[in-house]
Enzyme design. Structure first.
Site, PDB file in Angstrom:
ATOM      1  N   LEU A 278       0.815  -1.221   0.000  1.00 41.63           N
ATOM      2  CA  LEU A 278       0.000   0.000   0.000  1.00 41.63           C
ATOM      3  C   LEU A 278       0.845   1.266   0.000  1.00 41.63           C
ATOM      4  CD1 LEU A 278      -2.711  -1.037   2.620  1.00 41.63           C
ATOM      5  CD2 LEU A 278      -2.904  -1.046   0.129  1.00 41.63           C
ATOM      6  N   ARG A 279       2.164   1.105  -0.044  1.00 43.90           N
ATOM      7  CA  ARG A 279       3.026   2.283  -0.010  1.00 43.90           C
ATOM      8  C   ARG A 279       2.801   3.175  -1.235  1.00 43.90           C
ATOM      9  NH1 ARG A 279       8.419   0.467   1.638  1.00 43.90           N
ATOM     10  NH2 ARG A 279       7.634   0.737   3.754  1.00 43.90           N
TER      11      ARG A 279
END
Length: 341
Positions: A278-279
């Protein structure tokens, strides 16, 4: 020593300049990686940004701590406050520190001050490059050639925001929050995936192909080298405007709203591209918010997502053996499909 080339005078590298100003507005984005041809102004942009940034208030200590944030102070500053003494505060330029190839581990993290140990018989800590870079920028040219053990050090410190040194009977912990700027030539080797993932934004630069742009770059560089001071003065007003935009953007940043619709569009785009973790979404949102803050917008809009999608996501894509197109093209295709203008 000649002054840095003016940021505003740099021609033909708009994406790189945008990424640098976004990183200057929001340091939590995670830094900027600039990969491309030799002689395209990668180092010039970094040096120019250093001369452009607003000054900061700093405690008079080796780590130039932020006196307004007590929870981020070093041990020396914290002890001074607890003893009832006021911190000595000064205005200073934002530090921009070069990390050269072949640098030793002690030079990076700090080590025992040998002079003081030999002359006084006292164990004292000599801060390294990470201490100097706190609250500023750490610049690594040819970052893809950096030795693995130095890369590991940087990964640990970048993740924690603290540098911990325990050696020769010393135990030191100090703040080390910096924006990582890396540049390199892809022909000389790829970057380790762990370090690549730590860069928030990735910029691809190439030699300009437009005749007008090439002539503009050469003319300005020649004029600068003929009389650096006069050239810097010529562009001083434009650089002041950029500095003011960055200052106002920092003030506006906490007040920029991100709606559920924007979050949904961001996640949809990342799912379509198959980004790992999810970065990518977090970085895309933060970069779009910073872009909106630079425009003094009250909320993030689709145009801001479109503006920063390539720089936030191109280095986070899995390799697709069935798709020979580059990562930039894949991102642009997904943007056209999921974030139509």
């Amino acid at each position: 020593m000649a002054p840095a080339f003016p940021f505003s005078a740099i021609a033909g590298q708009d994406e790189m300049k945008l990424a640098m100003t976004i990183a200057a507005v929001d340091g939590s984005i995670g830094g900027v990686l600039v990969f491309g041809d030799r002689g395209t102004g990668k180092s010039t942009v970094v040096r120019a940004l250093a001369g452009l940034l607003p000054t900061i208030r700093a405690a008079d200590c080796p780590y130039h701590c932020n006196p307004d944030k007590e929870d981020t102070l070093c041990d020396h500053c914290r002890e001074q406050i607890q003893s009832g003494k006021a911190l000595n505060v000064r205005e200073m330029n934002v530090p921009v520190v070069d990390l050269p190839l072949g640098v030793t581990e002690d030079r990076v993290v700090g080590a025992l001050d040998l002079e003081q140990a030999l002359t006084r018989g006292e164990k004292a800590f000599e801060p390294g490059l990470l201490a100097r870079a706190n609250r500023g920028f750490l610049y690594i040219d040819e970052v893809n050639l950096l030795e693995d053990h130095i890369v590991d050090l940087l990964l640990d410190v970048a993740a924690s925001g603290e540098n911990v040194v325990e050696r020769e009977g010393l135990s030191v912990r100090h703040p080390a929050k910096f924006v990582l700027i890396g540049s390199g030539n892809p022909e000389e080797g790829e970057l380790r995936p762990q370090l690549l993932d730590r860069f928030g934004l990735s910029v691809e630069v190439s030699t300009p192909e437009e005749l007008h742009t090439r002539m503009q770059v050469v003319r300005r560089r020649d004029e600068y080298e003929s009389d650096p001071k006069a050239f810097v003065q010529k562009w001083a007003e434009q650089d002041t405007e950029v500095r003011e935009r960055i200052e106002k953007g920092r003030e506006k940043l906490p007040h920029v709203e991100v709606t559920d619709e924007i979050l949904e569009r961001t996640s949809t785009l990342c799912i379509a591209l198959g980004t790992d973790g999810l970065r990518g979404e977090l970085t895309l949102i933060r970069a779009a918010r910073a872009a909106a803050a630079l425009e003094q917008a009250d909320q993030v809009e689709l145009k801001h997502l479109r503006q920063v999608a390539s720089v936030a996501l191109r280095h986070r894509l899995r390799r697709d053996p069935l798709d020979e197109s580059g990562s930039t093209t894949r991102v642009q295709r997904a943007v056209e499909e999921h974030l139509p203008a």
